[in-house]
Design an enzyme around this catalytic site. Structure first.
Site, PDB file in Angstrom:
ATOM      1  CB  SER A 104     -25.397  89.638  88.133  1.00 55.44           C
ATOM      2  OG  SER A 104     -24.634  88.700  87.414  1.00 55.44           O
ATOM      3  CG  ASP A 253     -22.954  85.042  87.147  1.00 59.30           C
ATOM      4  OD1 ASP A 253     -23.342  84.009  87.724  1.00 59.30           O
ATOM      5  OD2 ASP A 253     -23.702  85.740  86.432  1.00 59.30           O
ATOM      6  CG  ASP A 255     -26.915  86.078  89.358  1.00 56.34           C
ATOM      7  OD1 ASP A 255     -25.845  86.025  88.728  1.00 56.34           O
ATOM      8  OD2 ASP A 255     -27.999  86.337  88.806  1.00 56.34           O
ATOM      9  CG  ASP A 257     -27.484  83.957  86.185  1.00 58.44           C
ATOM     10  OD1 ASP A 257     -26.302  84.341  86.317  1.00 58.44           O
ATOM     11  OD2 ASP A 257     -28.396  84.703  85.788  1.00 58.44           O
TER      12      ASP A 257
END
Length: 474
Positions: A104, A253, A255, A257
């Site tokens: 992340s 962010d 990743d 999500d």
């Protein structure tokens, strides 16, 4: 004995560690073996889909994990570069268990794994992750002197690209084509939104002008940390929104999500306001389809603003309050067949997305809501900005239980009522109205405080009084 302690790497909801000291190809292979043995084979899953982010270490770790899976006779589908919600889409659309390699927003030296069952159903500490950790640790500790666990016939590995399918699916859920033209600045933070935003928002006939910031995929994050909840990471986006006269800004962010919204003035929009806005849209869509409002459920965690529950109640729907954390939100959504769920951390969950979180679908809802009327973004969400909030404040304490009890006694003396769903929540309904949540960290001697009140002066007073008690020297 291996020097790696997986108890330091396997967290409550995922795997996260330094590469290669804690998360090496060898560790990834054993985790793949354990995932197949603990979840995939016993539960009759049809295979595993594996994706990864843009970190330098991600492709090698993903291949190593796949090697552990196929050695157990389980087939693997590799989808390559994708966002975490892209992996959830793959798990849902293909009906496969999933593994996403990402850390992340963590710094470049970190990587990690997010695991799920088919249809993006979570794998967490209480739903298989502890058993996966323990088996993988046993395999690592055995070392090279013992033959690895292997099936008589290994599984196969196939490769496919699902980016276009992911984009088409999201666009089928929210139609932007009838809205007014909008200019949106998007800060991808050199993360996976640099891949997904062009596919979803910049193709076809959408009335959008996208101004890109940091779309180059780069796991070293050269411009800023890919964590949009930290104010300093929004500064470039805020400046660009003002410079381009944009209607709004979106920050994802690493990743992709999570999604944070910035209004036309460059001011961050509270994730609670976004939760309320999307909840309102989803409830009205359900009612328009013929479902009674009383049968429609929205889930929110206990530190979102009270405005969320009030918005849901005003529409005659049902608000379900849950503990903080995606596994709790997803479990409550599945139990109640909730149409939508939101967290203070800018995670947004949708029934139509296998109850999983997707920042991109939340962004589509915000763009649609803004495009359907003429008012600016700030006006669209101001009705949800009813309370003054402190944001989350962390304190390191020597004795969590004693600090919590001091705070409980103080609040009860002031007429507040206790709730222990997740840590301690104290609510005062008499004027002046206020509430706060004090939650211990799962992994550190920390207490996390969130305060909300009817006015700023009250919020600051409660915040300061509670912090004084939390940080009081023994």
């Amino acid at each position: 004995m291996t020097a790696v302690r997986l108890a330091d790497v396997v967290k409550a909801y995922d795997v996260r560690g330094l590469v290669p000291e804690q998360l090496s190809p060898q560790v990834a292979t054993t985790l793949g073996t354990a995932f197949a043995q603990v979840v995939v084979l016993p539960e009759g899953e049809r295979g595993v889909v594996i994706g990864h982010d843009m970190r330098d270490s991600s492709p090698e770790l993903a291949r190593a994990f796949a090697a552990g899976v196929v050695a157990q006779g389980v087939d693997v589908t590799m989808v390559g570069l994708c966002s975490t919600d892209g992996l959830y889409h793959a798990s849902g659309s293909l009906g496969l268990a999933g593994a996403m390699f990402t850390a992340s927003h963590n710094p470049a030296r970190y990587n990690g794994i997010k695991l799920c069952r088919s249809a993006a159903r979570p794998v967490g500490q209480d739903s298989g992750l502890t058993e996966i950790r323990d088996l993988a640790q046993w395999l690592l500790d055995r070392g090279d002197h013992h033959p690895p666990m292997r099936a008589a016939v290994p599984g196969t590995i196939t490769e496919t690209d699902l980016l276009d399918d992911y984009a088409a699916y999201l666009r089928s859920l929210v139609d932007l084509r009838g809205g007014r033209p909008l200019t949106v600045v998007v800060d991808a933070g050199n993360g996976m939104a640099g891949l997904t935003v062009p596919a979803v928002l910049q193709r076809g006939d959408l009335p959008l002008t996208v101004v890109p910031l940091y779309f180059e995929l780069d796991g070293t994050f050269p411009h800023h940390e890919a964590n949009p909840l930290e104010p300093e990471n929004l500064r470039d986006l805020q400046a660009a929104v003002l410079a381009h006269g944009a209607d709004l800004g979106l920050a994802f962010d690493g990743d992709a999500d999570r999604c944070v919204v910035v209004d036309e003035r460059g001011e961050p929009v509270s994730p609670s306001a976004v939760t309320a806005l999307v909840a309102e849209r989803e409830i009205r869509k359900e009612v328009a389809s013929g479902r009674p409002a009383a049968e429609v459920t929205v889930v929110h965690n206990l530190i979102t603003s009270r405005a969320v529950g009030e918005t849901v109640d005003a529409l005659g729907a049902r608000a379900v309050r849950t503990r903080v954390g995606h596994s709790f939100v997803k479990a409550q959504m599945a139990e109640h067949e909730a149409v939508f769920g939101g967290e203070h951390s800018a995670h947004y969950y949708f029934r139509e997305f296998w109850y999983a979180d997707t920042g991109m679908l939340a962004a589509l809802h915000v763009l649609a809501a803004l495009g359907e009327q003429d008012a600016p973004m700030s006006s669209l969400v101001e009705r949800f900005d009813r309370y003054s909030a402190s944001g989350e404040i962390n304190s390191t304490v020597a004795d969590v239980a004693a600090a919590t009890e001091r705070v409980r006694a103080w609040a009860q003396d002031r007429g507040a009522v206790a709730d222990t769903l997740d840590g301690l929540t104290m609510s005062r309904e008499d004027d002046p109205v206020w509430w706060f949540s004090l939650r211990p960290s799962n992994t550190e001697p920390l207490l996390r405080l969130n305060v909300e009140a009817a006015d700023r002066t009250t919020m600051e007073q409660v915040r300061d009084d509670v912090l004084g008690l939390v940080r009081q020297e023994p």
